[in-house]
Scaffold this active site. Sequence first.
Site, short mmCIF file in Angstrom:
data_model
loop_
_atom_site.label_atom_id
_atom_site.label_comp_id
_atom_site.label_asym_id
_atom_site.label_seq_id
_atom_site.Cartn_x
_atom_site.Cartn_y
_atom_site.Cartn_z
N PRO A 2 0.66 -1.29 -0.04
CA PRO A 2 0.11 0.46 -0.21
C PRO A 2 0.76 1.26 -0.12
CG PRO A 2 -0.26 -1.63 1.64
CD PRO A 2 0.96 -2.19 1.23
N GLU A 3 0.73 2.44 -1.29
CA GLU A 3 1.18 3.42 -1.30
C GLU A 3 0.16 4.30 -0.81
OE1 GLU A 3 4.73 4.79 -2.95
OE2 GLU A 3 5.06 3.16 -3.95
#
Length: 272
Positions: A2-3
């Site tokens: 996840p960014e």
Amino acid sequence: MPELPEVETVTTELRNHILGKRFTDVHINRYKLRITIPAFLSELVNNQKITKIQRQAKYILIYLDNEYVLVLHLGMSGKILINPKEPSRKHDHVIFTLNNNHKIIFNDPRRFGLVTIIHNLDLAHSKLFAKLGPEPLSSEFNSRYLLNAIKKRVMPIKTTIMNNQVVVGVGKIYSCESLFRSGISPLRKANTLTVKEAEKLVVAIQQTLQDAITAGGSSLKDYVNTSGDAGYFQNNLRVYGKANQLCDVCNTIITNIRQSGRSTFYCYTCQC
DNA sequence: AGACGTACCTGACCGC
DNA sequence: TGCGGTCAGGTACGTC
């Protein structure tokens, strides 16, 4: 992985499902994550109504009636599952239940993520948030700011924009993609960027993130009950993970190097 | 203050 | 098939 765009998507999804609802149960399977879950977390969360849900950097902030804020971070491998079909899986560390019977599950195999609770008034000064730079999509993050922030930095620009004190939310994928879009080599020392390059880089970071959020938004419907890995921005990546493939602009083979122990992908013809 | 090495952690992958 | 080694990286922390 996840960014920022993924965290934004999860935040939106949570807002759609549980904003205004009340926690009725918190079940903690494992306390030791990146930081240990406070023993009193359940007590502070239970029976509290959710008044606001926001993203800050890569943190998800769930504001409660009692002025405490439930703070989540997904680390490298974390996922938020909303009402998954399967009853449970390995690495379901925390399970929240709400008064609409929704179940929110924090699952994180590598345990680089965190779940904690901080009083509203202590949030800004807390260890997690005190040193964070500006949000990349805010007006505060502009070329004047960036030039000032990097003027004494001799580290490569790629490493520099991944530094949370310079700007938050730019991880491995978006640092590479933004540098490609702005035609700047990841190897350039940060303090050698020109005004024009800083302007280009700011725009590139903002557009890349915004494009990814839009892509995430379009797959929102499918996000619930999935691993969160499906769909998304993968199809729009132009250098990240493309070692030995051809640059879509100039047909040069994309290079994979290591900087500060991390992978960097770039086109040495387009980026200088 | 900034640079840099190291630690945390599991799953995927590779070679034998 | 199975097993050990290596790699992946967001963030914090200690040291220079």
